[in-house]
Design a protein around this motif. Structure first.
Motif, mmCIF file in Angstrom:
data_model
loop_
_atom_site.group_PDB
_atom_site.id
_atom_site.type_symbol
_atom_site.label_atom_id
_atom_site.label_comp_id
_atom_site.label_asym_id
_atom_site.label_seq_id
_atom_site.Cartn_x
_atom_site.Cartn_y
_atom_site.Cartn_z
ATOM 1 N N ARG A 1 0.753 -14.653 -7.725
ATOM 2 C CA ARG A 1 0.634 -14.453 -6.277
ATOM 3 C C ARG A 1 0.706 -12.963 -5.921
ATOM 4 O O ARG A 1 -0.093 -12.457 -5.126
ATOM 5 N N GLN A 2 1.652 -12.260 -6.524
ATOM 6 C CA GLN A 2 1.782 -10.824 -6.261
ATOM 7 C C GLN A 2 0.557 -10.053 -6.761
ATOM 8 O O GLN A 2 0.116 -9.090 -6.132
ATOM 9 N N HIS B 1 -2.483 -11.241 -6.981
ATOM 10 C CA HIS B 1 -3.564 -11.546 -6.040
ATOM 11 C C HIS B 1 -3.443 -10.683 -4.787
ATOM 12 O O HIS B 1 -4.452 -10.171 -4.277
ATOM 13 N N GLU B 2 -2.243 -10.502 -4.300
ATOM 14 C CA GLU B 2 -2.019 -9.666 -3.116
ATOM 15 C C GLU B 2 -2.407 -8.220 -3.373
ATOM 16 O O GLU B 2 -2.751 -7.491 -2.438
ATOM 17 N N ARG B 3 -2.367 -7.808 -4.635
ATOM 18 C CA ARG B 3 -2.721 -6.432 -5.003
ATOM 19 C C ARG B 3 -4.185 -6.298 -5.404
ATOM 20 O O ARG B 3 -4.582 -5.281 -5.965
#
Length: 299
Positions: free
Chosen positions: A173-174, A176-178
């Motif tokens: 998830r992290q 993907h956010e980046r």
């Protein structure tokens, strides 16, 4: 004349900069994902390859693979140890990947390179580490080493003591956010759905340690069982994100004909990711056959 020379020098300088960028593997997620989607739309299988050495990566790229993934098991595998060595306390998995980056990224010209990330690492601030991987030149990430390969009481205890698969989902998830390309391993339908919700771009259903060769697994699913398991994980992920790209990996899917069988006996699977299949097995055969050929020489 002088203007012509300067123009030529400017072009050469731009080409040199572009070449250096290509060799550092600096391809962004949007470009990489567009390429993969284009392969699927054209009816061509997406092929990912694990690389434990710079030579493995260079040869896999020459063979036309679409993705390269480096993680600690690649180093152990190409040192003659089983891939599961990457799950044992023989070294700092995330540090090993950073070390391998210096060997692999400079020789890869035009294929996105993903880092295998140990998402349960208690000694990393994961967001900072992902930023570091992106700065080094990785296009994306995969969750490896993964607790998904553990089962039984030990796996239960890992989950109970805060070292469970959920941390790997959080890492994806992290990432993907980046705006990193994400290609996580999953081991059942629930994990497939959760990874799809977390932003997985490419999903890799894992059906066990790869068989065959001198250090391959002897215990594995049949190809029909593997196809059924891959299909179940595919369907669960697609219900969450219809655009997710799903590959197959591991267990009895060791050779091109095995992958062909699984693709023929499933719906919607877009290709194959190989690690041992892509570098260990061909290396074992090639070096053994070459040594035999030399040894057959008579004086």
């Amino acid at each position: 004349m002088e203007d012509l020379t300067m123009d030529r020098m400017d072009r050469m300088d731009r080409m040199d900069r572009m070449d250096r960028m290509d060799r550092m593997g600096r391809m962004d997620r949007t470009t990489a994902l567009a390429r993969l989607t284009g392969q699927v739309s054209a009816g061509r299988a997406v092929i990912g390859a694990g690389a434990g050495t710079g030579l493995s990566a260079k040869c896999a790229e020459a063979g036309g693979v679409d993705l390269l993934i480096i993680y600690n098991s690649g180093r152990y595998r190409m040192a003659g140890r089983g891939s599961l060595a990457g799950l044992l306390p023989y070294g700092d998995a995330n540090a090993i990947v950073l070390d391998m980056a210096g060997e692999v990224l400079p020789v890869v010209r035009d294929v996105p390179v993903l880092a295998g990330v140990c998402g349960t690492d208690p000694f990393r601030i994961m967001g900072n580490f992902l930023d570091q991987l992106k700065a080094v030149g990785f296009t994306g990430v995969q969750n490896f080493p993964t607790v998904g390969l553990y089962d039984g009481k030990f796996r239960e205890n890992l989950e109970e003591t805060g070292m469970g698969f959920g941390l790997e989902i959080d890492m994806i998830r992290q990432a993907h956010e980046r705006e990193l390309l994400t290609a996580p391993y999953v081991f059942d339908a629930d994990q497939a759905a959760e990874m799809a919700r977390a932003g997985a771009d490419v999903l890799v259903p894992h059906v066990g340690l790869t068989t065959k060769g001198s250090i391959g697994a002897a215990t594995a699913l049949t190809l029909d069982q593997a196809a059924a398991a891959v299909q179940e994980m595919h369907d669960a992920a697609k219900r969450v994100n219809p655009d997710i790209i799903v590959l197959c990996h591991g267990g009895p899917i060791a050779e091109p004909e095995d992958a062909r069988y699984v693709l023929d006996h499933t719906e919607g699977i877009a290709g194959f990711f190989g690690a041992s299949s892509m570098e260990r097995l061909p290396t074992e055969r090639a070096i053994t056959d070459q040594a035999r050929a030399f040894k057959s020489l008579a004086l």
